[in-house]
Design an enzyme around this catalytic site. Structure first.
Site, short mmCIF file in Angstrom:
data_model
loop_
_atom_site.label_atom_id
_atom_site.label_comp_id
_atom_site.label_asym_id
_atom_site.label_seq_id
_atom_site.Cartn_x
_atom_site.Cartn_y
_atom_site.Cartn_z
N GLY A 13 51.98 46.91 29.30
CA GLY A 13 51.60 48.28 29.01
C GLY A 13 50.38 48.68 29.81
O GLY A 13 50.15 48.21 30.93
N SER A 14 49.54 49.51 29.22
CA SER A 14 48.47 50.17 29.98
C SER A 14 47.34 49.26 30.42
O SER A 14 46.52 49.67 31.24
CB SER A 14 47.92 51.35 29.18
OG SER A 14 48.88 52.36 29.06
N THR A 15 47.25 48.02 29.89
CA THR A 15 46.24 47.11 30.44
C THR A 15 46.53 46.84 31.92
O THR A 15 45.61 46.56 32.69
CB THR A 15 46.20 45.78 29.67
OG1 THR A 15 47.51 45.22 29.63
CG2 THR A 15 45.68 45.99 28.25
#
Length: 268
Positions: free
Chosen positions: A7-9
């Site tokens: 995801g956004s990491t």
């Protein structure tokens, strides 16, 4: 060595690659209308109403998917994959331990624009936690990816070092200047953006949230997420980094900013 969709990491690495290639800078602006259509597929932002016009720091602080889709597409498959491999994805880390996963990375020749768009914000790629924290470390430590080590050294009963297990010289992935810029941007995520639940009074903390989908039998499972947060400190000279992952959080709000960042804060 279990794989998960970061995801956004993963946006930390997209940001690093686009900065290093000179495709974006602090003056970059992106207008988010809440969704982007790529090859007939509509991909939504976490804010379906849209974030409007944002500068570079705001695109990271807001964790804006359309912005990172544009960064990924600007890089293109060949160049983006070059950085993905440099950051250590698609291969094992080389840690001194019997288990070491390589994650799942689609062969570049099969990647379409919609796949590249999704990779830009951390979907359509599966990584191990060790790969993810190793890559994030490289992004903020001055730009060098080191081989992770489980043990730094062994000592005898007198406290003398018997054997050292060095990480080696490492592989330069991005410049020191761009790494410093990423540290400042990620500090703004904690100070002013989606990572504010990791803020610690008296300390400079940088970080990035992540909320990813889960799959069963190759299909996305509605209502199930993997939520995570990467945090490091101190920003000026990082010494500690934490990746905290919550699988299937059983709470109404499952954003990584809510269910993972507070625990990464406690650990830091």
């Amino acid at each position: 060595n279990d794989t998960y969709e970061p995801g956004s990491t993963f946006k930390i690495l997209t940001l690093a690659a686009a900065l290093e290639e000179g495709l974006i800078d602090e003056n970059t602006s992106v207008n988010c209308g809440g969704a982007v259509t790529i090859s007939g597929q509509t991909i939504h932002c976490s804010n379906k109403a849209g974030h409007g016009l944002q500068n570079l720091k705001q695109t990271v602080g807001n964790s804006c998917n359309p912005a990172f889709i544009s960064y990924g597409l600007k890089l293109g498959t060949e160049k983006f994959y070059e950085y993905i491999h440099k950051f250590g994805f698609g291969s094992t880390t080389g840690i001194d331990y019997s288990s070491d996963g390589a994650g799942i990375l689609r062969a570049a020749k099969y990647v379409k624009d919609v796949d590249l768009a999704r990779i830009g914000f951390g979907q359509s790629i599966a990584v191990t936690p060790l790969q993810m924290i190793t890559a994030a470390s490289a992004a903020v430590n001055g730009g060098v990816r080191y081989t992770p080590r489980l043990v730094s050294h062994t000592e005898d009963s007198e406290g003398n070092t018997v054997q050292s297990f060095e990480a080696g010289e490492g592989v330069r992935v991005i410049s020191e200047e761009n790494s410093a810029a990423i540290r400042q941007i990620l500090q703004s995520v904690v100070d002013n953006g989606s990572g504010k639940n990791a803020k610690i009074a008296g300390y400079s903390v940088g970080g990035k949230t992540g909320t990813a989908q889960m799959y069963e039998n190759g299909a996305i499972v509605q209502g199930k997420n993997i939520s995570s947060f990467i945090g490091f400190a101190p920003v000026e000279d990082p010494q500690y980094i934490v990746l905290f992952i919550v699988r299937e959080p059983g709470v109404p709000v499952t954003f990584g900013s809510v269910v993972a960042a507070p625990y990464a804060k406690d650990i830091l």
